[in-house]
Design an enzyme around this catalytic site. Structure first.
Site, PDB file in Angstrom:
ATOM      1  CB  CYS A 119     -98.156  16.486 -23.452  1.00 18.35           C
ATOM      2  SG  CYS A 119     -97.447  15.647 -22.027  1.00 18.35           S
ATOM      3  CG  HIS A 260    -102.165  16.043 -21.981  1.00 15.61           C
ATOM      4  ND1 HIS A 260    -101.713  14.845 -22.249  1.00 15.61           N
ATOM      5  CD2 HIS A 260    -101.058  16.510 -21.058  1.00 15.61           C
ATOM      6  CE1 HIS A 260    -100.615  14.746 -21.488  1.00 15.61           C
ATOM      7  NE2 HIS A 260    -100.312  15.706 -20.670  1.00 15.61           N
ATOM      8  CG  ASN A 290     -98.673  13.438 -18.657  1.00 15.27           C
ATOM      9  OD1 ASN A 290     -98.651  13.045 -19.588  1.00 15.27           O
ATOM     10  ND2 ASN A 290     -98.102  14.551 -18.337  1.00 15.27           N
TER      11      ASN A 290
END
Ligand code: ACO
Length: 338
Positions: A119, A260, A290
């Protein structure tokens, strides 16, 4: 530019691609033992987008890149480096997805490679692009965060399948002599001692492809969710406090905090610790889930396309992911209006 003129890296444009198909919480209710209520309460996610079977990470990356190049007002021929951050490359691990994206865009004879930082990949790429530009090696760098995360998700594991989605985001980072357009600062770090918090065990040199890999589902992402959650809140908060302090900037001066997008509760905890208002904190986790390395550029693209992001606005990025890796960045948006 003469050799003595300092050169800065500037964030010139943003683009994104969001696959058409939606996987809603009610769809997931039919697949695993979960409920819409649990998912929304524990993660803030309502739905995520999933790529078509024959739509690959490079396809999504190339579509996001086309937009970023057009919005930067440059020709493809002017791009002199192509970088892709992904943990779901078209191929494990050759050729790189950056090479395939370059070909799909018709970009020839320029350096292209992938990085793997889960990520944190997009913010890691910003630091790589900054180094290439400030050293004078490159002038217009295409950076892409792209993931077909659905290709490594076990849709019988309720602990992970509710979280992830697919998509891509891209940006053009160009050289400028105008310091006010340049990146302010980037912090990036890692700690491999926590490697087992988030891992896709196969295929790799530890577990090459085999019947055992298939039988045991070692090709799927595995996550120690709760442990990762606690560390994420602590690390993300510490990271933004440090980068703001180092640069003498107060949290209230940041118009766009773009963390994020892993879990609404993580984002809220960090935003609250910094006393940020809801206007400052960019939230897309509810509609995209996500998307790993694509999460931050997709979120930047969202505020760009909605007209919220203006030329010169300061962005504070903050990310955390498998590795474990983490990174934060302070930079102005140097691009033109949407
Ligand atoms: N539906 C219903 N119940 C569930 C589900 C589900 N989808 N998933 C887990 N549960 C249950 C568990 O089995 C457990 O039940 P038990 O108490 O009977 O054992 C209970 O819910 C609590 O489980 P936890 O794992 O403790 O739940 P938590 O509140 O931590 O939420 C989550 C889980 C959403 C995964 C959260 O931990 C999280 O978001 N973690 C961080 C993810 C992250 O930030 N990753 C980093 C980036 S990702 C990357 O780099 C690719």
């Amino acid at each position: 530019m003469s050799n003595s003129t300092p050169v800065y890296a500037s964030f010139c444009s943003i683009g994104a691609y969001i696959p058409e198909k939606i996987l809603s919480n009610s769809d997931l209710e039919a697949m695993v033992d979960t409920t819409d209520e649990w998912i929304v309460k524990r993660t803030g996610i309502n739905e995520r987008h999933i790529a078509a079977e024959d739509e690959y990470t490079s396809d999504m990356g190339a579509k996001a890149a086309e937009k970023a190049i057009a919005r930067a007002g440059i020709e493809k021929e002017e791009v002199d480096l192509v970088l892709c951050a992904t943990v779901t490359p078209d191929y494990f691990n050759m050729p790189s997805t950056a090479c395939i994206i370059s070909d799909k865009l018709g970009i020839k004879n320029v350096q292209a490679f992938d990085i793997s930082a889960a990520c944190s990949g997009f913010v890691y790429l910003l630091s790589v692009a900054k180094a290439f530009i400030e050293s004078g090696m490159k002038k217009n760098i295409l950076i892409i965060g792209a993931e077909k995360f659905s290709s490594i998700v076990d849709y019988t594991d309720r602990g992970t399948c509710i979280l992830f989605g697919d998509g891509a985001g891209a940006a053009i980072i160009s050289a400028t002599t105008d310091k006010t357009e340049g990146f302010v600062d980037i912090h990036a770090s890692a700690d491999g001692a926590y490697a087992d918090f988030l891992v896709t065990p196969a295929p790799g040199s530890v577990h090459p492809a085999s019947q055992k890999v298939i039988d045991e589902g070692l090709n799927f992402v595995q996550m120690k969710g709760n442990e990762t959650f606690k560390l994420a809140v602590k690390t993300l908060t510490r990271d933004v406090v440090e980068i703001l302090e180092d640069n003498g900037i107060k949290a209230e001066e940041i118009p766009h905090f773009i963390p994020h997008q892993a879990n609404y509760r993580i984002i809220k905890a960090v935003g609250d610790a910094l006393k940020m208002t809801s206007e400052q904190v960019v939230l897309t986790v509810g509609k995209y889930g996500n998307t790993s390395a694509a999460s931050i550029p997709m979120a930047i693209n969202d505020i760009y396309e909605s007209g919220r992001l203006k030329q010169g606005d300061l962005m504070l990025l903050d990310t955390f992911g498998g590795g474990l890796t983490w990174a934060s960045a302070l930079l102005p948006f140097a691009g033109k209006k949407a």
